[in-house]
Scaffold this motif. Structure first.
Motif, PDB file in Angstrom:
ATOM      1  N   SER A 154       0.842  -1.192   0.000  1.00 61.76           N
ATOM      2  CA  SER A 154       0.000   0.000   0.000  1.00 61.76           C
ATOM      3  C   SER A 154       0.877   1.242   0.000  1.00 61.76           C
ATOM      4  O   SER A 154       2.030   1.212   0.433  1.00 61.76           O
ATOM      5  N   VAL A 155       0.317   2.351  -0.506  1.00 60.55           N
ATOM      6  CA  VAL A 155       1.086   3.589  -0.627  1.00 60.55           C
ATOM      7  C   VAL A 155       0.285   4.775  -0.088  1.00 60.55           C
ATOM      8  O   VAL A 155      -0.948   4.776  -0.156  1.00 60.55           O
ATOM      9  N   PRO A 156       0.956   5.786   0.452  1.00 53.87           N
ATOM     10  CA  PRO A 156       0.258   7.022   0.832  1.00 53.87           C
ATOM     11  C   PRO A 156      -0.108   7.806  -0.415  1.00 53.87           C
ATOM     12  O   PRO A 156       0.737   8.075  -1.276  1.00 53.87           O
ATOM     13  N   HIS A 157      -1.370   8.140  -0.534  1.00 52.69           N
ATOM     14  CA  HIS A 157      -1.836   8.881  -1.711  1.00 52.69           C
ATOM     15  C   HIS A 157      -3.267   9.335  -1.440  1.00 52.69           C
ATOM     16  O   HIS A 157      -4.077   8.557  -0.952  1.00 52.69           O
ATOM     17  N   HIS A 158      -3.589  10.565  -1.785  1.00 52.25           N
ATOM     18  CA  HIS A 158      -4.930  11.078  -1.525  1.00 52.25           C
ATOM     19  C   HIS A 158      -5.905  10.658  -2.626  1.00 52.25           C
ATOM     20  O   HIS A 158      -5.553  10.636  -3.812  1.00 52.25           O
ATOM     21  N   PHE A 159      -7.125  10.317  -2.230  1.00 51.04           N
ATOM     22  CA  PHE A 159      -8.175   9.925  -3.158  1.00 51.04           C
ATOM     23  C   PHE A 159      -9.519  10.229  -2.499  1.00 51.04           C
ATOM     24  O   PHE A 159      -9.579  10.715  -1.361  1.00 51.04           O
ATOM     25  N   THR A 160     -10.594   9.950  -3.219  1.00 53.10           N
ATOM     26  CA  THR A 160     -11.939  10.221  -2.715  1.00 53.10           C
ATOM     27  C   THR A 160     -12.721   8.920  -2.575  1.00 53.10           C
ATOM     28  O   THR A 160     -12.617   8.033  -3.431  1.00 53.10           O
ATOM     29  N   ALA A 161     -13.485   8.803  -1.497  1.00 48.02           N
ATOM     30  CA  ALA A 161     -14.317   7.616  -1.281  1.00 48.02           C
ATOM     31  C   ALA A 161     -15.664   8.032  -0.721  1.00 48.02           C
ATOM     32  O   ALA A 161     -15.747   8.990   0.068  1.00 48.02           O
ATOM     33  N   TYR A 162     -16.708   7.333  -1.143  1.00 48.07           N
ATOM     34  CA  TYR A 162     -18.057   7.555  -0.621  1.00 48.07           C
ATOM     35  C   TYR A 162     -18.482   6.307   0.145  1.00 48.07           C
ATOM     36  O   TYR A 162     -18.461   5.196  -0.404  1.00 48.07           O
ATOM     37  N   LEU A 163     -18.846   6.487   1.422  1.00 51.84           N
ATOM     38  CA  LEU A 163     -19.157   5.367   2.303  1.00 51.84           C
ATOM     39  C   LEU A 163     -20.630   5.334   2.679  1.00 51.84           C
ATOM     40  O   LEU A 163     -21.204   6.357   3.050  1.00 51.84           O
ATOM     41  N   SER A 164     -21.226   4.147   2.568  1.00 48.89           N
ATOM     42  CA  SER A 164     -22.592   3.903   3.032  1.00 48.89           C
ATOM     43  C   SER A 164     -22.563   2.692   3.956  1.00 48.89           C
ATOM     44  O   SER A 164     -22.107   1.611   3.548  1.00 48.89           O
ATOM     45  N   GLN A 165     -23.005   2.859   5.200  1.00 46.29           N
ATOM     46  CA  GLN A 165     -22.972   1.749   6.145  1.00 46.29           C
ATOM     47  C   GLN A 165     -23.882   0.618   5.672  1.00 46.29           C
ATOM     48  O   GLN A 165     -25.005   0.845   5.235  1.00 46.29           O
ATOM     49  N   TRP A 166     -23.372  -0.615   5.766  1.00 50.67           N
ATOM     50  CA  TRP A 166     -24.122  -1.793   5.356  1.00 50.67           C
ATOM     51  C   TRP A 166     -24.774  -2.417   6.596  1.00 50.67           C
ATOM     52  O   TRP A 166     -24.111  -2.590   7.620  1.00 50.67           O
ATOM     53  N   PRO A 167     -26.059  -2.754   6.530  1.00 50.42           N
ATOM     54  CA  PRO A 167     -26.751  -3.311   7.709  1.00 50.42           C
ATOM     55  C   PRO A 167     -26.080  -4.598   8.207  1.00 50.42           C
ATOM     56  O   PRO A 167     -25.756  -5.492   7.422  1.00 50.42           O
ATOM     57  N   ASN A 168     -25.875  -4.670   9.524  1.00 55.86           N
ATOM     58  CA  ASN A 168     -25.254  -5.864  10.111  1.00 55.86           C
ATOM     59  C   ASN A 168     -26.076  -7.119   9.876  1.00 55.86           C
ATOM     60  O   ASN A 168     -25.540  -8.227   9.790  1.00 55.86           O
ATOM     61  N   SER A 169     -27.389  -6.953   9.769  1.00 59.51           N
ATOM     62  CA  SER A 169     -28.278  -8.106   9.592  1.00 59.51           C
ATOM     63  C   SER A 169     -28.314  -8.608   8.157  1.00 59.51           C
ATOM     64  O   SER A 169     -28.873  -9.674   7.880  1.00 59.51           O
ATOM     65  N   GLN A 170     -27.696  -7.881   7.247  1.00 56.46           N
ATOM     66  CA  GLN A 170     -27.751  -8.225   5.826  1.00 56.46           C
ATOM     67  C   GLN A 170     -26.412  -8.797   5.376  1.00 56.46           C
ATOM     68  O   GLN A 170     -25.365  -8.196   5.615  1.00 56.46           O
ATOM     69  N   PRO A 171     -26.407  -9.977   4.725  1.00 57.76           N
ATOM     70  CA  PRO A 171     -25.136 -10.555   4.276  1.00 57.76           C
ATOM     71  C   PRO A 171     -24.503  -9.718   3.182  1.00 57.76           C
ATOM     72  O   PRO A 171     -25.201  -8.982   2.458  1.00 57.76           O
ATOM     73  N   LEU A 172     -23.191  -9.815   3.074  1.00 59.07           N
ATOM     74  CA  LEU A 172     -22.499  -9.100   2.005  1.00 59.07           C
ATOM     75  C   LEU A 172     -22.918  -9.670   0.656  1.00 59.07           C
ATOM     76  O   LEU A 172     -23.203 -10.863   0.544  1.00 59.07           O
ATOM     77  N   PRO A 173     -22.970  -8.850  -0.368  1.00 58.95           N
ATOM     78  CA  PRO A 173     -23.393  -9.331  -1.685  1.00 58.95           C
ATOM     79  C   PRO A 173     -22.381 -10.302  -2.286  1.00 58.95           C
ATOM     80  O   PRO A 173     -21.181 -10.223  -2.005  1.00 58.95           O
ATOM     81  N   SER A 174     -22.875 -11.203  -3.117  1.00 60.44           N
ATOM     82  CA  SER A 174     -21.999 -12.106  -3.855  1.00 60.44           C
ATOM     83  C   SER A 174     -21.269 -11.318  -4.935  1.00 60.44           C
ATOM     84  O   SER A 174     -21.576 -10.139  -5.190  1.00 60.44           O
ATOM     85  N   GLU A 175     -20.319 -11.952  -5.597  1.00 63.29           N
ATOM     86  CA  GLU A 175     -19.597 -11.280  -6.678  1.00 63.29           C
ATOM     87  C   GLU A 175     -20.564 -10.847  -7.783  1.00 63.29           C
ATOM     88  O   GLU A 175     -20.459  -9.740  -8.312  1.00 63.29           O
TER      89      GLU A 175
END
Length: 212
Positions: free
Chosen positions: A10-31
């Motif tokens: 990994s490298v130090p570098h500035h970028f932009t990210a948009y975060l939306s919390q995922w419900p704990n009760s909901q499984p992560l999506p498949s590929e």
């Protein structure tokens, strides 16, 4: 940086990210589900970059006379990437906007206005403008600490203020490990991190040469 026993570089570098919390009760999506969640802009950019990589890989086997053709095609492909990224960044993005300070194939380091709960999963739309990278993925918060503690650590290790720069509204730093990400996107991030490192090393060499 991250707790994964086999982390990518990994490298130090500035970028932009948009975060939306995922419900704990909901499984992560498949590929497959993750692919279907991608915006049209991300899908187009991903497909174009894959086609470009395959095409340029085949052209490498041509003789030296084809170098001009390869360079021309690289220029054209970069133009297409820039246009697609511009269109993509104009799309309305879901989630809270954060500034990243470090990235790699395993995860991200982010500046956030409030503390993120460790163990929480987030849907992340990631833009690394300089490297023409735009991906959708999921990540889990593995560490968080207040900026004041980070600044104190930076002072102890003589890290420059420029490399530790943060948005004025950021109060926390969070480490996020990828919990669901497409393999092709991991490859994009690994390639981008190596490109960033090479650029940083060249700049350092130029700086040393100028002071000699």
């Amino acid at each position: 940086m991250f707790t994964d026993p086999n982390p990518y570089f990994s490298v130090p570098h500035h970028f932009t990210a948009y975060l939306s919390q995922w419900p704990n009760s909901q499984p992560l999506p498949s590929e497959m589900a993750l692919r279907s969640m991608q915006s049209l802009g991300i899908q187009l950019l991903s497909e174009v970059k894959t086609l470009e990589a395959n095409c340029l890989l085949q052209l490498r086997h041509l003789d030296n006379d084809a170098k001009a053709v390869v360079d021309f095609l690289k220029l054209q492909s970069r133009k297409v990437d820039l246009v697609l990224q511009h269109v993509l960044e104009k799309e309305t993005q879901e989630g809270e906007k954060c500034i990243g300070s470090q990235f790699g194939g395993s995860g991200l380091r982010l500046f956030t206005p409030s503390a993120l709960a460790i163990g929480t999963h987030y849907k992340i739309t990631l833009f690394i403008h300089d490297e023409l990278v735009a991906i959708l993925c999921f990540g889990k918060v593995v560490a968080t600490q207040p900026i004041t503690a980070v600044q104190s650590q930076n002072n102890e290790h003589n890290i420059s203020a420029e490399s530790a720069a943060k948005p004025c509204d950021a109060q926390w730093q969070a480490d996020v490990e990828f919990s669901q990400i497409l393999e092709a996107d991991v490859e994009q991030l690994v390639k981008a991190s190596l490109n960033v490192q090479q650029k940083q090393l060249k700049l350092r060499k130029l700086s040393r040469d100028e002071h000699q």
